[in-house]
Design a protein around this motif. Structure first.
Motif, PDB file in Angstrom:
ATOM      1  N   ARG A  57       0.840  -1.196   0.000  1.00  0.00           N
ATOM      2  CA  ARG A  57       0.000   0.000   0.000  1.00  0.00           C
ATOM      3  C   ARG A  57       0.874   1.245   0.000  1.00  0.00           C
ATOM      4  O   ARG A  57       0.661   2.167  -0.771  1.00  0.00           O
ATOM      5  N   TYR A  58       1.848   1.300   0.907  1.00  0.00           N
ATOM      6  CA  TYR A  58       2.716   2.467   1.009  1.00  0.00           C
ATOM      7  C   TYR A  58       4.179   2.040   0.932  1.00  0.00           C
ATOM      8  O   TYR A  58       4.543   0.935   1.352  1.00  0.00           O
ATOM      9  N   HIS A  78      -1.583  -2.785  -4.032  1.00  0.00           N
ATOM     10  CA  HIS A  78      -2.902  -2.282  -3.639  1.00  0.00           C
ATOM     11  C   HIS A  78      -3.204  -1.088  -4.540  1.00  0.00           C
ATOM     12  O   HIS A  78      -3.174   0.059  -4.141  1.00  0.00           O
ATOM     13  N   GLY A  79      -3.479  -1.373  -5.811  1.00  0.00           N
ATOM     14  CA  GLY A  79      -3.628  -0.344  -6.833  1.00  0.00           C
ATOM     15  C   GLY A  79      -2.986  -0.798  -8.117  1.00  0.00           C
ATOM     16  O   GLY A  79      -2.660  -1.979  -8.285  1.00  0.00           O
ATOM     17  N   ASN A 104      -9.144   1.171  -8.998  1.00  0.00           N
ATOM     18  CA  ASN A 104      -9.371   2.552  -8.583  1.00  0.00           C
ATOM     19  C   ASN A 104      -9.576   3.489  -9.775  1.00  0.00           C
ATOM     20  O   ASN A 104      -9.434   4.702  -9.661  1.00  0.00           O
ATOM     21  N   HIS A 111     -11.089  12.242  -9.834  1.00  0.00           N
ATOM     22  CA  HIS A 111     -10.164  13.227  -9.266  1.00  0.00           C
ATOM     23  C   HIS A 111      -9.490  14.036 -10.372  1.00  0.00           C
ATOM     24  O   HIS A 111      -9.252  15.241 -10.197  1.00  0.00           O
ATOM     25  N   HIS A 282      -1.520  12.841  -3.627  1.00  0.00           N
ATOM     26  CA  HIS A 282      -1.602  11.518  -4.257  1.00  0.00           C
ATOM     27  C   HIS A 282      -2.780  10.715  -3.696  1.00  0.00           C
ATOM     28  O   HIS A 282      -2.625   9.551  -3.302  1.00  0.00           O
ATOM     29  N   ILE A 283      -3.943  11.337  -3.730  1.00  0.00           N
ATOM     30  CA  ILE A 283      -5.142  10.681  -3.184  1.00  0.00           C
ATOM     31  C   ILE A 283      -6.205  10.449  -4.257  1.00  0.00           C
ATOM     32  O   ILE A 283      -7.347  10.114  -3.920  1.00  0.00           O
ATOM     33  N   VAL A 286      -7.859   7.220  -3.883  1.00  0.00           N
ATOM     34  CA  VAL A 286      -8.287   6.901  -2.517  1.00  0.00           C
ATOM     35  C   VAL A 286      -9.723   7.378  -2.323  1.00  0.00           C
ATOM     36  O   VAL A 286      -9.982   8.546  -2.093  1.00  0.00           O
ATOM     37  N   SER A 287     -10.638   6.451  -2.444  1.00  0.00           N
ATOM     38  CA  SER A 287     -12.053   6.735  -2.186  1.00  0.00           C
ATOM     39  C   SER A 287     -12.621   5.577  -1.380  1.00  0.00           C
ATOM     40  O   SER A 287     -11.964   4.538  -1.216  1.00  0.00           O
ATOM     41  N   ASP A 288     -13.835   5.756  -0.885  1.00  0.00           N
ATOM     42  CA  ASP A 288     -14.437   4.683  -0.102  1.00  0.00           C
ATOM     43  C   ASP A 288     -14.557   3.394  -0.916  1.00  0.00           C
ATOM     44  O   ASP A 288     -14.187   2.305  -0.457  1.00  0.00           O
ATOM     45  N   TYR A 291     -10.986   1.908  -2.025  1.00  0.00           N
ATOM     46  CA  TYR A 291     -10.309   1.248  -0.903  1.00  0.00           C
ATOM     47  C   TYR A 291     -10.708  -0.222  -0.827  1.00  0.00           C
ATOM     48  O   TYR A 291      -9.863  -1.111  -0.660  1.00  0.00           O
TER      49      TYR A 291
END
Length: 314
Positions: A57-58, A78-79, A104, A111, A282-283, A286-288, A291
């Protein structure tokens, strides 16, 4: 494996994973590396737990981390952006690398349009002016999208969604993608040499590779139509950031909306002093919903690779 459990270990380079993904991984002991794991943290956890799989993820996964995880069989992103994984090192060690492609896409496309609209309509600027007591109705003119040309660099799952919205706005849409055999209806495939000088808005939706690193530099930014808008929800390494600052301050570009950067996290940067750039951390993906989708996609890739490896051994 750990002494306390006979379950194989799966390491997540984050502090959490969607519950729906965890339900898919009940046969594993899931170990979390924390909110902001360093390379040293991940190496230590790999040496301690010997995971068979890592969900990224990170942070990045390099050869040192792989060597610390001697039982590692699969690294699952994760993406969609697997540039954070040393793919050559993984290949040479027989470790599979997988991405949750498309999980995503809707979030990133939305976005991208949030940044396009914020740039075209100067939303952050006008909000700040209003809060400072100004009323710019007689002086401000926004950038109208209808009839303008949208240029997409990359026409995958995200780019196609962005194109669809552009068409709904009444824009002409053109795209460059060396891997696209065909384009959606009313989307024209062009070369970069044609796309840059003829697009009013350029939006990046391609992976970062050795061949396209810093593809937007002083030379290519000079090819842009003067007053164009640039949006990047892909990878920061696609842009020479110093050259972009120059293009923004000189007026070569009207504005830029950026969601990714060459070095992340970006905490101190010349961008912070440039008024016509809009920044987000960098989001885009990243959404509900994303995720959950990315977690499930990453888990499914782990299960598929390990199942295939087990069949190959049998």
């Amino acid at each position: 494996m750990t002494i306390a459990s006979k379950k194989p270990v799966l390491l997540v380079t984050a502090a959490d994973l969607a519950p729906q993904a965890l339900q898919m991984l009940t046969e594993f002991e899931v170990v979390f590396a924390g909110k902001t794991p360093t390379e040293e943290d991940v190496v230590a956890l790999c040496a301690q737990h010997k995971p068979v799989a890592i969900i990224v993820r990170y942070g990045k996964v390099n050869a040192r981390i792989m060597d610390a995880a001697e039982h590692l069989e699969v690294i699952s992103k994760h993406g969609s952006g697997i540039d954070v994984i040393d793919q050559d090192a993984a290949s040479s060690r027989g470790i599979a690398v997988r991405a949750a492609s498309g999980a995503n896409a809707a979030a990133v496309a939305e976005h991208a349009w949030a940044l396009v609209l914020a740039c075209a309509k100067a939303v952050p600027h006008l909000d700040a002016r209003m809060r400072a007591g100004h009323w710019d109705k007689s002086t401000h003119k926004s950038f109208e999208l209808e009839g303008r040309r949208l240029g997409l660099v990359g026409l995958g799952a995200i780019g196609r969604r962005v194109a669809k919205v552009g068409l709904a706005f009444g824009m002409e849409v053109q795209a460059f993608d060396p891997f696209a055999k065909e384009a959606p209806e009313r989307v024209k495939l062009v070369s970069l040499e044609e796309l840059y000088p003829t697009s009013d808005i350029v939006s990046l939706h391609c992976p970062l590779t050795a061949d396209n690193r810093a593809m937007l530099n002083r030379e290519t930014l000079r090819q842009f139509k003067r007053g164009a808008i640039l949006v990047n929800t892909a990878r920061g390494g696609l842009i020479d950031e110093e050259a972009l600052v120059e293009a923004l301050t000189s007026g070569q570009l009207r504005a830029a909306g950026l969601d990714s950067f060459a070095i992340e996290p970006m905490t101190t940067h010349p961008f912070q002093t440039v008024s016509n750039v809009i920044l987000s951390p960098h989001i885009g993906g990243v959404s509900d919903a994303a995720y959950v989708n990315m977690g499930k996609g990453a888990a499914a890739n782990v299960l598929a690779v390990l199942a295939q490896n087990a069949r190959n051994v049998a």
